[in-house]
Design a protein around this motif. Structure first.
Motif: not given
Length: 388
Positions: A264-268
């Protein structure tokens, strides 16, 4: 006050649109702070990047904090940090509650954002190479640094390569590079800088002792996140094994939850260190998320605040100027290496991906579109490609 609000606004805009990880962030920063706002010139920006690469912590965040400090002292650095970090902190706190219910791992728009990073980094490399590696010797340093960074994957490889480039530069460019570094007013005294450096080391030594003597949850976690933030060289991705070792074996977070949050951290947008906000939210809700965020970023903030007041004094030595000339060339090489792996190899998976990345690069470089518009175009293009 107006200057401070502008720092917060510009940093927040970057925090909302800077996808692609720390290397891509440097491209966004260069476009905004150097080319559009002209808050800092190319050489000073490159030297600040080199300084941040030397220091442990989130390099791209430290560059933003440093520019904020140059504008308005400690308050400017704090506001630059808050603006750039808060959007992804809020997003990852929400992800902590929603990521299992609404999985995003295979979304086409997410792949489109990776292609945006390809275009952004390509633009940054082209612009920085023209100014920082314009001749044969400096381009040779850049290419060697790129090759070495690809062949030697280590948390300490960037530090060793930058140190080697600095040594080479101090020998090669002592005579050629004798101009006085660009001067600007830094509203932080050397006493204040020394106090920040002292506090950094004091916390690094005392927190493990205090958490052992008083094993309350918040203190133990603050110590874990602070140490992880203190020992990271080479970008936010390096923090992954450190946090995993600190939190998963002790049962704070399950391995599955840990990996889902990292995805998820890669998506923001924004710094990858805000992964700490996700982990804190999983462990203890939003209060622990804010504690974890403060702890993991605090070392980098203290180090850049401590180093900046001494920066120009050190640079006035001719050999140091030569060293930074070599270091700046190596930074171009490190950008080039990171452009190939993991950005290119993890994003351009076929002819259609290459076509979209080329189109986004054209929008950035030739049509002069703002980065936020390119981000939207990339996300939309990725979603369309996923349907073909």
């Amino acid at each position: 006050m107006k200057s401070r609000l502008e720092i917060l606004w510009v940093a927040a805009k970057l925090g909302l649109t800077s996808f692609g990880g720390p290397i891509a962030h440097l491209g966004y920063f260069h476009n905004e702070y150097v080319k559009r706002k002209q808050w800092i010139d190319d050489k000073s920006y490159a030297d600040l990047v080199a300084l941040s690469q030397f220091l442990p912590g989130p390099a791209s965040s430290q560059v933003g904090i440093g520019i904020g400090m140059m504008r308005a002292g400690m308050w400017g650095g704090l506001l630059a940090f808050i603006g750039f970090t808060l959007p992804s902190v809020l997003a990852l706190i929400a992800f902590a509650a929603l990521v299992q219910t609404f999985p995003i791992g295979g979304a086409g728009w997410l792949h489109g954002l990776k292609l945006v990073a390809v275009a952004i980094v390509a633009q940054a490399i082209a612009g920085m190479a023209q100014k920082l590696a314009p001749d044969k010797s400096r381009m040779t340093i850049a290419v060697i640094a790129a090759i070495a960074s690809l062949l030697w994957q280590s948390p300490f490889s960037h530090v060793v390569l930058i140190a080697g480039a600095g040594l080479a530069g101090s020998l090669l460019y002592t005579v050629k590079e004798t101009s006085v570094p660009p001067s600007f007013r830094l509203p932080i005294s050397k006493i204040g800088g020394a106090a920040c450096l002292f506090l950094f080391f004091a916390l690094l030594v005392l927190l493990p002792v205090l958490s052992y003597l008083f094993p309350v949850e918040w203190l133990v976690l603050f110590d874990s996140f602070y140490r992880s933030g203190s020992l990271v060289f080479g970008g936010g991705h390096v923090v992954l094994p450190l946090l995993e070792k600190e939190l998963v074996p002790g049962g704070w977070v399950s391995k599955e939850m840990f990996l889902e949050g990292y995805g998820a951290a890669q998506a923001v947008p924004g710094p990858l260190f805000t992964f700490g906000a996700y982990l804190g939210a999983v462990i203890g809700g939003w209060p622990m998320a804010l504690l974890a965020t403060a702890a993991i970023f605090l070392p980098g903030f203290l180090l850049i605040a401590g180093a900046l007041p001494f920066w120009h004094s050190i640079q006035r030595f001719k050999r140091v100027q030569g060293a930074f000339t070599g270091i700046n060339a190596a930074v171009v090489g490190l950008l080039l290496g990171s452009f190939y792996y993991p950005i290119w190899t993890g994003s351009v998976l076929g002819p259609a991906d290459f076509g979209l990345a080329a189109l986004l690069f054209c929008l950035l470089v030739y049509w002069k579109c703002p980065p936020w518009l390119v981000v939207i175009a990339g996300a939309a293009g990725g979603a369309v490609l996923s349907l073909l």
